[in-house]
Design a protein around this motif. Sequence first.
Motif, mmCIF file in Angstrom:
data_model
loop_
_atom_site.group_PDB
_atom_site.id
_atom_site.type_symbol
_atom_site.label_atom_id
_atom_site.label_comp_id
_atom_site.label_asym_id
_atom_site.label_seq_id
_atom_site.Cartn_x
_atom_site.Cartn_y
_atom_site.Cartn_z
ATOM 1 N N MET A 97 70.117 30.937 18.101
ATOM 2 C CA MET A 97 69.404 31.783 17.149
ATOM 3 C C MET A 97 70.271 32.235 15.983
ATOM 4 O O MET A 97 69.783 32.411 14.865
ATOM 5 N N ASP A 104 65.000 25.329 11.534
ATOM 6 C CA ASP A 104 63.924 26.261 11.872
ATOM 7 C C ASP A 104 62.583 25.547 11.766
ATOM 8 O O ASP A 104 61.981 25.484 10.690
ATOM 9 N N ALA A 109 60.721 27.456 17.310
ATOM 10 C CA ALA A 109 60.235 28.838 17.412
ATOM 11 C C ALA A 109 59.442 29.021 18.702
ATOM 12 O O ALA A 109 59.590 30.036 19.404
ATOM 13 N N LEU A 112 61.900 28.961 21.734
ATOM 14 C CA LEU A 112 62.627 30.220 21.839
ATOM 15 C C LEU A 112 61.723 31.311 22.408
ATOM 16 O O LEU A 112 62.126 32.097 23.272
ATOM 17 N N GLY A 113 60.479 31.356 21.934
ATOM 18 C CA GLY A 113 59.541 32.326 22.472
ATOM 19 C C GLY A 113 59.280 32.108 23.949
ATOM 20 O O GLY A 113 59.262 33.055 24.741
ATOM 21 N N THR A 124 61.640 40.026 22.372
ATOM 22 C CA THR A 124 62.224 38.883 21.675
ATOM 23 C C THR A 124 61.242 37.717 21.634
ATOM 24 O O THR A 124 61.159 37.002 20.631
ATOM 25 N N LYS A 127 58.950 38.425 18.846
ATOM 26 C CA LYS A 127 59.616 38.182 17.561
ATOM 27 C C LYS A 127 59.475 36.722 17.149
ATOM 28 O O LYS A 127 59.135 36.411 15.997
ATOM 29 N N HIS A 128 59.710 35.803 18.077
ATOM 30 C CA HIS A 128 59.638 34.377 17.740
ATOM 31 C C HIS A 128 58.194 33.924 17.563
ATOM 32 O O HIS A 128 57.911 33.070 16.708
ATOM 33 N N HIS A 131 57.264 35.022 14.129
ATOM 34 C CA HIS A 131 57.860 34.138 13.120
ATOM 35 C C HIS A 131 57.090 32.827 13.040
ATOM 36 O O HIS A 131 56.854 32.302 11.937
#
Length: 258
Positions: A97, A104, A109, A112-113, A124, A127-128, A131
């Motif tokens: 990250m 990206d 994304a 990561l989520g 967190t 957050k992803h 995004h």
Amino acid sequence: MDQMLVRRLFEFCLNSVELLNKDKELGRKLEEAIGKLPPLQIGKKGQLQEWLEDYEEAQPEHRHLSHMYALYPDNQITPDHTPELSAAVRITLENRMVQEELEDVEFTAALLGLGFARLHDGETAYKHLSHLIGGLCFDNLFTYSKSGIAGAESNIFVVDGNFGGTAVVAEMLLQSYAGEIHLLPALPQAWSTGSITGLRAKGNAEVDIVWENGQLISTNIHTCSAGTFTICWGKHRTILHAEAGESYYFNSELQLVK
């Protein structure tokens, strides 16, 4: 990732041998082969080791996270059963990250989520997911890979982000593996009150959940096949021996009401 896939394949086949009570010689060979596979390892930086040897990452900013397979979609790494490996996975994700040149794209994304959802880190994961929706979607909510990545001349629609994004939402609200059903495992503050119906759980079940102020209010589990489940919320655990075609209603403390 190859080793993770092979291990899971061999374990599936071995389980089939035991359930069907056939091909016992194959089962013996599978057990022997599984014993020879290298274990998941933690590298010198505390990260989940991607290779058999602890190599430096050639492209730490790369968009792929293949060796996260053990965390998601598999369950060889879970916070409850493998806390040390879970901590190593978190370091791997956090290291990716913070790369200034991180590629990206939509599926990164989503991955990561999904990774942080499996680590029960709802904030967190949220957050992803935010995004992905806010920074990697066209106006019609189709997700895209940014221009300049992998030679792309413009933003390119890639459905991975749409499928991955909906998977993130589902994993934040319900996780099921190894006979366990985890309710609200990664609930963010932004979703502190709500409800969901019809989420599918492994073992052929559907789950409805109601929560308020971050706390479980109730869950209704519809079982389409007979089976045994461990229902989990927070520190609460209860065993459900389910019949096919039944519904089971639990209160906020996972007590079976009806």
